[in-house]
Design a protein around this motif. Sequence first.
Motif, PDB file in Angstrom:
ATOM      1  N   ARG A 437       0.775  -1.337  -0.028  1.00 60.85           N
ATOM      2  CA  ARG A 437       0.036   0.016   0.056  1.00 60.85           C
ATOM      3  C   ARG A 437       0.888   1.265   0.092  1.00 60.85           C
ATOM      4  NH1 ARG A 437      -4.827  -1.416   4.521  1.00 60.85           N
ATOM      5  NH2 ARG A 437      -5.303  -3.373   3.481  1.00 60.85           N
ATOM      6  N   LEU A 438       0.492   2.122  -0.926  1.00 61.06           N
ATOM      7  CA  LEU A 438       1.005   3.426  -1.127  1.00 61.06           C
ATOM      8  C   LEU A 438       0.252   4.358  -0.608  1.00 61.06           C
ATOM      9  CD1 LEU A 438       2.972   3.054  -4.236  1.00 61.06           C
ATOM     10  CD2 LEU A 438       3.826   2.470  -2.070  1.00 61.06           C
ATOM     11  N   CYS A 439       0.744   5.440   0.399  1.00 63.57           N
ATOM     12  CA  CYS A 439      -0.389   6.424   0.783  1.00 63.57           C
ATOM     13  C   CYS A 439       0.611   7.468   0.628  1.00 63.57           C
ATOM     14  CB  CYS A 439      -0.516   5.968   2.165  1.00 63.57           C
ATOM     15  SG  CYS A 439      -1.529   4.642   2.608  1.00 63.57           S
ATOM     16  N   SER A 440      -0.153   8.851   0.291  1.00 61.93           N
ATOM     17  CA  SER A 440       0.610   9.958  -0.006  1.00 61.93           C
ATOM     18  C   SER A 440      -0.677  11.157   0.034  1.00 61.93           C
ATOM     19  CB  SER A 440       1.303  10.056  -1.141  1.00 61.93           C
ATOM     20  OG  SER A 440       1.783  11.332  -1.299  1.00 61.93           O
ATOM     21  N   GLY A 441      -0.757  12.233   0.891  1.00 64.89           N
ATOM     22  CA  GLY A 441      -1.390  13.196   1.129  1.00 64.89           C
ATOM     23  C   GLY A 441      -3.000  12.936   1.122  1.00 64.89           C
ATOM     24  N   GLY A 442      -3.351  11.817   1.753  1.00 63.78           N
ATOM     25  CA  GLY A 442      -4.417  11.338   2.167  1.00 63.78           C
ATOM     26  C   GLY A 442      -5.032  10.323   0.922  1.00 63.78           C
ATOM     27  N   ALA A 443      -4.285   9.943  -0.264  1.00 66.99           N
ATOM     28  CA  ALA A 443      -4.531   9.132  -1.243  1.00 66.99           C
ATOM     29  C   ALA A 443      -4.056   7.979  -0.836  1.00 66.99           C
ATOM     30  CB  ALA A 443      -4.360   9.535  -2.495  1.00 66.99           C
ATOM     31  N   HIS A 444      -4.823   6.663  -1.273  1.00 67.91           N
ATOM     32  CA  HIS A 444      -4.031   5.534  -0.939  1.00 67.91           C
ATOM     33  C   HIS A 444      -4.487   4.465  -2.217  1.00 67.91           C
ATOM     34  CE1 HIS A 444      -4.254   6.443   3.233  1.00 67.91           C
ATOM     35  NE2 HIS A 444      -5.683   6.901   2.919  1.00 67.91           N
ATOM     36  N   GLU A 445      -3.538   3.897  -2.589  1.00 65.10           N
ATOM     37  CA  GLU A 445      -3.415   2.697  -3.492  1.00 65.10           C
ATOM     38  C   GLU A 445      -2.959   1.473  -3.110  1.00 65.10           C
ATOM     39  OE1 GLU A 445      -4.384   2.669  -6.497  1.00 65.10           O
ATOM     40  OE2 GLU A 445      -5.007   5.075  -6.682  1.00 65.10           O
ATOM     41  N   ARG A 446      -3.801   0.219  -3.306  1.00 68.69           N
ATOM     42  CA  ARG A 446      -3.408  -0.938  -2.960  1.00 68.69           C
ATOM     43  C   ARG A 446      -3.037  -1.832  -4.258  1.00 68.69           C
ATOM     44  NH1 ARG A 446      -7.962  -2.858   1.433  1.00 68.69           N
ATOM     45  NH2 ARG A 446      -8.185  -0.646   2.566  1.00 68.69           N
ATOM     46  N   PHE A 447      -1.903  -2.794  -4.050  1.00 69.38           N
ATOM     47  CA  PHE A 447      -1.481  -3.550  -4.946  1.00 69.38           C
ATOM     48  C   PHE A 447      -1.458  -5.074  -4.426  1.00 69.38           C
ATOM     49  CE2 PHE A 447       0.751   0.731  -5.481  1.00 69.38           C
ATOM     50  CZ  PHE A 447       0.111   0.967  -6.649  1.00 69.38           C
ATOM     51  N   GLY A 448      -2.132  -5.794  -4.779  1.00 73.71           N
ATOM     52  CA  GLY A 448      -2.587  -6.958  -4.257  1.00 73.71           C
ATOM     53  C   GLY A 448      -3.865  -7.145  -3.326  1.00 73.71           C
ATOM     54  N   ALA A 449      -4.381  -8.422  -3.154  1.00 75.14           N
ATOM     55  CA  ALA A 449      -5.643  -8.526  -2.427  1.00 75.14           C
ATOM     56  C   ALA A 449      -5.598  -9.241  -1.311  1.00 75.14           C
ATOM     57  CB  ALA A 449      -6.518  -8.946  -3.414  1.00 75.14           C
ATOM     58  N   GLY A 450      -6.595  -9.467  -0.459  1.00 76.10           N
ATOM     59  CA  GLY A 450      -6.822 -10.285   0.583  1.00 76.10           C
ATOM     60  C   GLY A 450      -6.459  -9.896   2.010  1.00 76.10           C
TER      61      GLY A 450
END
Length: 470
Positions: A437-450
Amino acid sequence: MSPLRTALHRLPLRTRLVAGFLAAMLGVLACAGAFVYWRVESALDRGLDAELNQATRTLEPLVHGNTMGHPAEAEATGAGWQIVDGQGRVLSRGGAAPSRRLLTDRQLDRTGNGHVFDIGDILDHHTYRAQVTRLDRATDIFLVVAVRRDHRDEALRELLGQLALAGLGALLVTAVVGDLLARFALRPVERYRRRAEEIAAGAQTLRLEVPDGRDDEVTRLGHTLNDMLGVLEEAVERERRFVDDASHELRTPLTLLKSRIQLARRRNRTVEEYERILDELAIDVGRLSALAEDLLALGSGKEAHQGATADVVRTTGLVVGQRRLADPRRAASLELVTPATPVTVAMSPTALERVLTNLVENAFLHGRPPVEVSVAAPRDGWVAISVSDHGDGMPPDLLARATGRFTRSDEARSRPGAGLGLALIERLVLTSGGQLRLCSGGAHERFGAGVPLECEHGPEMTATVYLPAG
């Protein structure tokens, strides 16, 4: 392999299918014909045997010595008869019986009362069915009663002819129908072959034409091949992009190396100047070496180490300690927060060390201190490892594609690195069944599941790796 099997294997598949179908049908027809022939023959023979029994019961009381006492009554039976002695001589005969003896000595020797013999085969013109009765054991006198088999044999010959014609007709129909069925069944395979030739010739984005509404072996094969083509096309496109990107990224440092060497050779220099140039070249070669190592790591699958576990607290302490020793000036700006008890994850120590090293290097290279590395205690079967810095972070559009190979912002292109660190981290984490997970300035992105856990980070730039607890 025998020559016959070799020859059969060289035949087209359709020919082999039809030939096998014909062979099976020929066997079935032969068995069915033999059964029908046997049943009809048995029925005809039973009729002749009944006629023989009736004639024998009528003729036996009429025999006196070696002659027939009442010839008129004997003729009324419609059967032929012979009275034969032990030497096989015909003592008397009548009716349809020929003058020649009907039975051989061998047949008479093994004769019992009521024994029946067929005289002649089905192709002869004069054939009989005879029944033998021993009249006098002392003088070996035999009564041979015979009836003609002409009608019976003619009926059997007619039956054989009809069975042969019917069998040939059935085989002909079977061959035609079998060929049509084989051609219809193999038509999609031939269509798939032609389309595969087009794909092998270089055509792209082609798929096999699989009919809708069917679920047989051939259509399932078509769907499987289409899925395989999709995977192969995606892999080829991914590798093409990778080669293009790698070529682009390698072109710049190689050009710089070439330019530095050309500049160094333009004039004579002092030893100190050559040493300074060699130091600069060593830096460029080191960057090329690091880039090559990252490319090899991304291209290989040796980092998974299925079943391996690593001590997160020990590995993070080792990585942070090495980073502090490598850059003592900023050692105080690197903080480490870990639980008091050991924590293990389902990843090899080498892979975990590579992940942590890349995360820490990215934070110092593209962010601003202080940098904090924290390890959370296991929760719901997952261990969270976070690396945070206080830099400007990434814009949301770059955050979504940050793990792509050679992905860098415009500002980052002036700094060292090739944009492979996050791609390598993503592959290692996903191979171990985790999530990045990459988080910056309140934005979040997930790579992978589960991973059901939610992000708990502030506005600073944070990269978090979630791994299964070991």
